[in-house]
Design a protein around this motif. Structure first.
Motif, PDB file in Angstrom:
ATOM      1  N   ASP B  26      22.885  14.784  32.932  1.00 58.31           N
ATOM      2  CA  ASP B  26      23.911  14.546  33.957  1.00 58.31           C
ATOM      3  C   ASP B  26      25.316  14.614  33.360  1.00 58.31           C
ATOM      4  O   ASP B  26      26.242  15.151  33.977  1.00 58.31           O
ATOM      5  CB  ASP B  26      23.739  13.149  34.570  1.00 58.31           C
ATOM      6  CG  ASP B  26      22.589  13.093  35.551  1.00 58.31           C
ATOM      7  OD1 ASP B  26      22.036  14.162  35.890  1.00 58.31           O
ATOM      8  OD2 ASP B  26      22.232  11.973  35.970  1.00 58.31           O
ATOM      9  N   GLN B  29      26.229  18.236  32.468  1.00 53.35           N
ATOM     10  CA  GLN B  29      26.496  19.026  33.677  1.00 53.35           C
ATOM     11  C   GLN B  29      27.783  18.565  34.376  1.00 53.35           C
ATOM     12  O   GLN B  29      28.522  19.381  34.929  1.00 53.35           O
ATOM     13  CB  GLN B  29      25.304  18.944  34.648  1.00 53.35           C
ATOM     14  CG  GLN B  29      24.021  19.604  34.115  1.00 53.35           C
ATOM     15  CD  GLN B  29      24.084  21.137  34.097  1.00 53.35           C
ATOM     16  OE1 GLN B  29      25.153  21.741  33.903  1.00 53.35           O
ATOM     17  NE2 GLN B  29      22.940  21.770  34.296  1.00 53.35           N
ATOM     18  N   THR B 109      24.640  27.151  33.176  1.00 55.73           N
ATOM     19  CA  THR B 109      24.445  25.865  33.870  1.00 55.73           C
ATOM     20  C   THR B 109      23.015  25.760  34.397  1.00 55.73           C
ATOM     21  O   THR B 109      22.352  24.726  34.225  1.00 55.73           O
ATOM     22  CB  THR B 109      25.452  25.727  35.036  1.00 55.73           C
ATOM     23  OG1 THR B 109      26.780  25.710  34.494  1.00 55.73           O
ATOM     24  CG2 THR B 109      25.211  24.454  35.840  1.00 55.73           C
ATOM     25  N   GLN B 113      19.977  23.209  33.065  1.00 54.18           N
ATOM     26  CA  GLN B 113      19.262  22.347  34.009  1.00 54.18           C
ATOM     27  C   GLN B 113      17.753  22.512  33.854  1.00 54.18           C
ATOM     28  O   GLN B 113      17.000  21.546  33.937  1.00 54.18           O
ATOM     29  CB  GLN B 113      19.697  22.715  35.447  1.00 54.18           C
ATOM     30  CG  GLN B 113      19.294  21.700  36.493  1.00 54.18           C
ATOM     31  CD  GLN B 113      20.012  20.364  36.335  1.00 54.18           C
ATOM     32  OE1 GLN B 113      21.120  20.296  35.775  1.00 54.18           O
ATOM     33  NE2 GLN B 113      19.383  19.289  36.800  1.00 54.18           N
TER      34      GLN B 113
END
Lengths: 175, 175
Positions: B26, B29, B109, B113
């Motif tokens: 988290d 990101q 990104t 993830q």
């Protein structure tokens, strides 16, 4: 990890396995050493100390940013130790005296070294109601470091604009 | 902690209790979202894109810094997953095309993830021989974030020097 089921991945990902309090202490202190070097890198041209006079884009001079880092760090140490997050008087203590800044800086460095190991390690993974929202002790702790890196990096631009080579980055990585 | 002996404090301080892989994901990101907003905040004044032309103090333009962040992030993800840290060709892939940068950014990104949860959680507390020294997986992971915060903050100064209000900092704090 190819043989690990999705459920196991999820369980593992919630376990606080990445960072120890001792590593966090080293990391914080390493950052503080580098920021102190950036403070010292600003030229003192009496009567005007560039630390408190030079800036770019109408931003705050680096000395003022350094005082903000100091206040946020002090606040964070208190919060981690006590669970209380009293807001500082941001404009107080922001003197234009470089020696006063460095003295406050060194005092807090010693205080962090002594008091951070007294923080209950469980505090970091628990959630806490901070004045600016509900977050984990981890989030509170890392925000403080991010704020320091962010403003210190702005000092790097000021130094470059002054024609001065800043200290190497990051230079503070320990284990 | 007042009733805890020094030995217990030491033992506790070495235990990796602060940060979970899910929180680190988290956090990474969130940082990436903010950096992307900084990229987009630079004015595009064709034929000159300020993202790739404007700078302060003869530093690299922010688009070039953003490509460096991208390359270090890609390298770090590979390293965390495989234990291999192959150096990128720093000068390759550094196009002056904003759309190409944003497309590479978004691709990574999505990859982070998907792939970061596949990293063995034990990797972070173990020591590894990186090309730039022996360090823990934690140190390798956080260096990557620090590098991103450091260069993004330089973009904040460029934006201010251009008379543009940057996105609020930090704005990415999750639990």
């Amino acid at each position: 990890m190819t043989n690990t089921s999705a459920v196991e991945v999820h369980t593992q990902s919630e376990a606080p396995v990445i960072l120890s309090p001792a590593q966090f202490l080293d990391y914080w202190q390493g950052n503080r050493r580098l920021t102190r070097r950036v403070i010292e890198a600003f030229p003192e041209d009496p009567p005007e100390d560039q630390l408190f006079s030079f800036s770019v884009g109408e931003m705050r001079p680096f000395g003022v940013l350094a005082w903000e880092i100091h206040q946020v760090s002090e606040l964070t140490l208190t919060g981690l130790r006590t669970g209380e997050w009293p807001m500082p008087e941001w404009r107080n203590g922001v003197s234009q005296d470089r020696a006063e800044l460095l003295s406050a800086w060194d005092g807090l460095t010693a205080q962090i070294q002594k008091e951070l190991p007294q923080v209950n390690p469980a505090f970091f993974s628990q959630m806490h109601a901070l004045p600016w929202g509900e977050m984990s002790g981890w989030a509170a702790a890392i925000y403080n470091i991010d704020n320091e890196i962010h403003h210190r990096a702005q000092g790097y631009v000021y130094l470059r604009a002054l024609g001065i080579e800043p200290p190497p980055f990051p230079s503070y990585m320990g284990p």
